[in-house]
Design an enzyme around this catalytic site. Structure first.
Site, mmCIF file in Angstrom:
data_model
loop_
_atom_site.group_PDB
_atom_site.id
_atom_site.type_symbol
_atom_site.label_atom_id
_atom_site.label_comp_id
_atom_site.label_asym_id
_atom_site.label_seq_id
_atom_site.Cartn_x
_atom_site.Cartn_y
_atom_site.Cartn_z
ATOM 1 N N ASN A 91 0.870 -1.180 0.000
ATOM 2 C CA ASN A 91 0.000 0.000 0.000
ATOM 3 C C ASN A 91 0.908 1.231 0.000
ATOM 4 O OD1 ASN A 91 -1.847 1.995 0.433
ATOM 5 N ND2 ASN A 91 -2.593 1.221 2.398
ATOM 6 N N ARG A 99 -2.754 -2.024 -3.243
ATOM 7 C CA ARG A 99 -3.927 -1.195 -3.021
ATOM 8 C C ARG A 99 -3.820 0.012 -3.959
ATOM 9 N NH1 ARG A 99 -6.174 1.315 2.617
ATOM 10 N NH2 ARG A 99 -8.157 1.921 1.724
ATOM 11 N N HIS A 106 -13.259 3.011 -0.002
ATOM 12 C CA HIS A 106 -13.311 1.928 0.996
ATOM 13 C C HIS A 106 -13.941 0.671 0.388
ATOM 14 C CE1 HIS A 106 -13.638 5.195 4.365
ATOM 15 N NE2 HIS A 106 -12.386 4.798 4.249
ATOM 16 N N ARG A 122 -13.037 15.834 7.884
ATOM 17 C CA ARG A 122 -13.691 16.201 6.609
ATOM 18 C C ARG A 122 -15.150 16.579 6.844
ATOM 19 N NH1 ARG A 122 -12.048 10.658 3.668
ATOM 20 N NH2 ARG A 122 -10.130 10.442 4.862
ATOM 21 N N ASN A 157 -15.249 -0.527 17.554
ATOM 22 C CA ASN A 157 -14.890 -0.298 18.962
ATOM 23 C C ASN A 157 -15.848 0.543 19.783
ATOM 24 O OD1 ASN A 157 -12.135 -1.558 19.137
ATOM 25 N ND2 ASN A 157 -11.814 -0.193 17.405
ATOM 26 N N GLU A 200 -8.483 -5.022 5.354
ATOM 27 C CA GLU A 200 -8.300 -4.698 3.935
ATOM 28 C C GLU A 200 -7.085 -5.401 3.338
ATOM 29 O OE1 GLU A 200 -9.039 -0.615 5.227
ATOM 30 O OE2 GLU A 200 -9.903 -0.272 3.255
#
Ligand code: ADP
Length: 396
Positions: free
Chosen positions: A7, A90, A180, A241, A335, A384
């Protein structure tokens, strides 16, 4: 079979080496601060745990270093790079061209390059990582590109088209892409397996809630809508964001504050979200602590996050004509039981009900819905890197 997952970011090269026969992560780490001062962190299944300063002028040197670390006689986990059967990369953006992972060839590299304007921070680094691996691994070692956007390419035009002048959208390839995707694909598939049900006819909403957060409506195992858009700025408000806002706010602030396009981009991507609202932190653990101490803006940020999350799940119920399964994943989804609870509470009208005893404290794969809930609600930790390794193995 051993598969290396890479990645590459603009200044980092994260890696994991999987033994696919046993599912064990043989080694993982990061060749970081490429082009700056250079640092390698590395852990192996044999107990090695090291960090060292290294010269990393570019990605090719970083990939070479990763391979020499993996084959190091003392701390390495393989004796020769030829033991690596394939590399899974990725890649952020595959544009509208790829709905699945692909074995890299010249056409794939051309598409990754064509998508540079859509993923200016990631795609160039991703391609550099692929080319670096090609140049240092034995000729013929397959490289596979696993795109963050691919899972969402099954969306229908009514879900991905923006109400802009059609010619402008076409000219600049402006549409909803979504991100994602590797995570949404992985957890939606895994949730069905875990529940022992077929994806055929199944209506699922996957909630990937981390620093960046996105939702996907998944029908028959295929994505039909998602909350991120042309870029990962859209959807729910996130760590830093904005998520969806009235687009007129952008020129409004630019004019009054005298901001350039780059400055407004930084404001929207890095200074907004729950950090911007709370003034405390982008981390949900800090927000929860501040809110419990009476910080009203931290509480507001948390309330906004779960309110917007509930609205997205509700809208996807409308998009699919119902929901059978809701999946929570990523840092917050895995979590934070209070956020899961707050997102589901307003959805009780459609038969989604959490069992507090199952939800509270749960951080692993589990059903957290009440026995009489019409909608199954599950936590599925995302992975991932493993998903990239699995897709790579399937392709070769
Ligand atoms: P990224 O998008 O960077 O991969 P993550 O999926 O790691 O982000 O999610 C980061 C968020 O998850 C943070 O807001 C953090 O508060 C939350 N988080 C991560 N780990 C935990 C944990 N063990 N307990 C509570 N929250 C956590």
């Amino acid at each position: 079979m051993k598969i290396l997952v890479i990645n590459c970011g603009s200044s980092s090269c994260k890696f994991q080496l999987f033994d696919m026969d046993t599912g064990v992560v043989l080694a993982k780490g990061n060749a970081d601060r490429i082009g700056i001062d250079g640092k390698l962190s590395y852990k192996s299944s044999k107990g090695a745990d090291l960090e060292k300063d290294v010269e990393l002028p570019n990605h090719k040197v970083a990939v070479k270093l990763v391979l020499s670390q993996l084959t190091d006689p003392e701390t390495g986990v393989i004796s020769d790079v030829s033991e690596i059967s394939a590399v899974g990369h990725r890649v952020l953006h595959g544009g509208k061209f790829y709905s699945e992972s692909v074995v890299v060839n010249d056409d794939v590299k051309r598409v990754i390059r064509e998508c540079f304007p859509l993923g200016p921070l990631h795609n160039p680094a991703n391609l550099t990582g692929i080319e670096a691996c090609e140049s240092v691994l034995p000729a013929g070692t397959p490289q596979v590109a696993v795109f963050d956007t691919a899972f969402h390419m099954t969306m229908p035009p009514k879900a991905y088209t923006y109400a802009l002048p059609y010619e402008i959208s076409e000219k600049y390839s402006i549409r909803r892409y979504g991100f994602h995707g590797t995570s949404h694909r992985y957890v939606s598939k895994r949730a069905a397996e875990f529940l022992g049900i077929s994806t055929e006819g199944l209506k699922m909403v996957t909630c990937h809630l981390g620093n960046g957060s996105s939702f996907a409506a998944v029908k028959d195992g295929k994505c039909v809508d998602t909350s991120m858009g042309l870029t990962p700025l859209a959807g729910i408000c996130m760590g830093t964001r904005t998520g969806d806002i009235d687009p007129a706010i952008v020129p409004f602030i630019m004019q009054r504050e005298g901001l350039s396009p780059e400055e407004i981009d930084t404001l929207l991507n890095k200074k907004s979200g729950v950090l911007g609202v709370s003034g405390v932190s982008s981390d949900f653990r800090d927000l929860a602590k501040a809110a419990s101490e009476g910080n009203e803006r931290a509480q507001l940020a948390l309330d906004m996050f779960s309110y917007q999350g509930s609205k997205i799940v509700g809208s996807y119920a409308a998009a699919m004509g119902g929901v059978d399964v809701i999946v929570f994943t990523a840092g917050i989804g895995e979590n934070t039981d209070t956020i899961r609870d707050a997102i589901i509470k307003p959805l009780e009208f459609m038969g989604a009900k959490i069992d507090p005893a199952k939800n509270n404290g749960t951080r692993c794969e589990a059903v957290i819905s009440a026995d009489d809930s019409k909608v199954k609600i599950v936590v599925i930790p995302t992975n991932e890197e493993l998903a990239i390794a699995q897709e790579t193995m399937a392709l070769i």
